[in-house]
Design an enzyme around this catalytic site. Structure first.
Site, PDB file in Angstrom:
ATOM      1  N   ASP A 148      -2.984   2.316  -5.965  1.00  0.00           N
ATOM      2  CA  ASP A 148      -1.773   2.287  -5.137  1.00  0.00           C
ATOM      3  C   ASP A 148      -1.713   1.092  -4.198  1.00  0.00           C
ATOM      4  O   ASP A 148      -0.985   1.112  -3.219  1.00  0.00           O
ATOM      5  CB  ASP A 148      -1.707   3.571  -4.310  1.00  0.00           C
ATOM      6  CG  ASP A 148      -2.709   3.571  -3.179  1.00  0.00           C
ATOM      7  OD1 ASP A 148      -3.844   3.108  -3.398  1.00  0.00           O
ATOM      8  OD2 ASP A 148      -2.359   4.005  -2.074  1.00  0.00           O
ATOM      9  N   GLU A 149      -2.469   0.067  -4.501  1.00  0.00           N
ATOM     10  CA  GLU A 149      -2.619  -0.988  -3.513  1.00  0.00           C
ATOM     11  C   GLU A 149      -2.837  -2.339  -4.185  1.00  0.00           C
ATOM     12  O   GLU A 149      -3.624  -2.431  -5.126  1.00  0.00           O
ATOM     13  CB  GLU A 149      -3.858  -0.618  -2.683  1.00  0.00           C
ATOM     14  CG  GLU A 149      -3.976  -1.309  -1.372  1.00  0.00           C
ATOM     15  CD  GLU A 149      -5.246  -0.854  -0.636  1.00  0.00           C
ATOM     16  OE1 GLU A 149      -5.698   0.300  -0.846  1.00  0.00           O
ATOM     17  OE2 GLU A 149      -5.782  -1.673   0.112  1.00  0.00           O
ATOM     18  N   ASP A 170       0.855  -1.181   0.000  1.00  0.00           N
ATOM     19  CA  ASP A 170       0.000   0.000   0.000  1.00  0.00           C
ATOM     20  C   ASP A 170       0.895   1.236   0.000  1.00  0.00           C
ATOM     21  O   ASP A 170       1.731   1.407   0.891  1.00  0.00           O
ATOM     22  CB  ASP A 170      -0.891  -0.037   1.254  1.00  0.00           C
ATOM     23  CG  ASP A 170      -1.905   1.092   1.251  1.00  0.00           C
ATOM     24  OD1 ASP A 170      -2.101   1.718   0.193  1.00  0.00           O
ATOM     25  OD2 ASP A 170      -2.479   1.346   2.326  1.00  0.00           O
TER      26      ASP A 170
END
Ligand code: MG
Length: 404
Positions: A104-105, A9
């Protein structure tokens, strides 16, 4: 370990990218999202801003009250997408399956590559190092036996963190006395329901599992299993937006009383949703209409199964749902399609539908767009693609609102 899962993350992703590209912003409270004079929410903020109590999804006015000297910026989604593609390249090098759940993860199944915990530790280290060296950004990484535990682990030492939860027992020991919100899928509303019955911690969930199931049904079963550390879900290949639903919404800068205007806005929202479904080769079978009234009361109405393969059908269902809600001033309107599944076979059809909508050859959407054009003096011809950019969509809707 039967499966070894990494959850990566990025730390304050949007804000970190902006700081990286403009060092003047470093060390300052930076808030990405709406601007204080607008209506809307915080998308992401820097850790400096978090010190003032600002957080994602917070109303921008509230953020401004807490942090009036912060720097406020609109997001540059295209830029973040490009960085996300670079991230996926790094992640993909160390796992057999990557499941991207946001720009983003991601969850990475590193069972084969890592072999054991020590191996997973090394992979996590390399990913963190490459992210820093190649992209100038930091991330937090969790290593665990399950997806939920991996996600919990990545949260544990944020930012630039690393944490591991090798077994279900470790997971339980870590969370047992924490607030129920620590459990994945327990949001504010669920937490309130549980709190009302005196269930505040994970321990309470374990000791009252029957009540939790009675209270929450299927979700309750899932929660009680998680409280025992049980989560056998596999990492499945996925791209961003492989969510269970795809939606688009707009917040008006001033409350809207005209339901005719709302209907017109639905035309544009339906086009945006269709386009996103098509892009990700998905197929849904229900339509949701979401409204927030001027007094902040939010409602959502769904129809399932509903035909929702084309902008025209999404629009029709949304209008039908809109016809049944209370007629009061509205602050936000959104449309979504849910129960998504891969629908490659429909791709071609959707492609046709969209090009039909865009070229506007006799389709229902064409008529609707023509009507918008007349009513508001907008010129969509050749520019319809622009609407898919969030900024343009918002500006167009504001323009419509002012002219209505
Ligand atoms: Mg993040």
């Amino acid at each position: 370990m039967e499966q070894i899962i990494i959850h990566v993350d990025m730390d304050a992703f949007f804000a970190s990218v902006e700081v990286r590209d403009n060092p003047v912003l470093r060390g300052k409270p930076l808030i990405i999202g709406s601007l204080p004079r607008e209506r809307g929410v915080v998308a992401t903020c820097s850790y400096e801003a978090r010190k003032y109590g600002v957080h994602s999804a917070m109303n921008i006015k509230e953020a401004y009250r807490l942090c009036p000297h912060g720097i406020y910026m609109h997001p540059n989604i295209d830029k973040y997408r490009a960085v996300s593609a670079q991230l996926r390249e790094i992640w993909g090098a160390y796992c057999s399956v990557a499941e991207t759940i946001a720009l983003d993860e991601a969850y990475l199944d590193v069972t084969a590559q890592a072999g054991n915990l020590e191996g997973a530790r090394k992979i996590a280290k390399v990913i963190k190092q490459r992210t820093k060296e190649e992209l100038g950004l930091t991330c937090s990484v969790g290593v665990a036996y399950s997806k939920t535990a991996a996600k919990t682990a990545s949260e544990e030492k944020k930012p630039d963190g690393y944490f591991e939860i090798p077994t279900a027992q470790d997971f339980v020991n870590l969370i047992i006395d924490r607030d129920v919100r620590v459990i994945y899928t327990v949001g504010e509303r669920t937490a309130r329901k549980l709190n009302a019955e005196g269930i505040r911690t994970v321990r309470d969930v374990r000791e009252n599992s029957e009540m939790v199931i009675r209270l929450l049904g299927k979700q309750g079963q899932w929660i009680t299993r998680l409280a025992l550390g049980i989560d056998e879900r596999k990492v499945t290949p996925g791209r961003p937006q492989d969510a269970k639903s795809i939606s688009r919404e707009v917040t008006f800068q001033e409350d809207v009383r005209s339901f005719e205007l709302l209907k017109d806005v639905l035309v544009l929202l339906a086009l945006c949703v269709e386009r996103r479904i098509r892009r990700h080769e998905l197929h849904g079978d229900g339509v949701t209409l979401k409204l927030t009234y001027a007094d902040m009361k939010g409602i959502s109405r769904s129809r399932s199964p509903a035909e929702c393969d084309s902008a025209a059908s999404i629009y029709r269902e949304a209008v039908r749902l809109l016809g049944k809600v209370e007629k009061r001033p509205v602050r936000l309107i959104g449309v979504g399609v849910y129960h998504l599944s891969a629908g490659e076979k429909r791709q071609l059809v959707m492609e046709n539908l969209l090009s039909e909508a865009v070229d506007g050859r006799g389709s229902e959407m064409k008529k609707l767009l023509d009507a918008l054009q007349k009513r508001y003096g907008l010129d969509f011809a050749g520019h319809l693609e622009q609407i898919f950019h969030m900024d343009v969509l918002h500006k167009t809707v504001e323009y419509m609102r002012k002219r209505s």
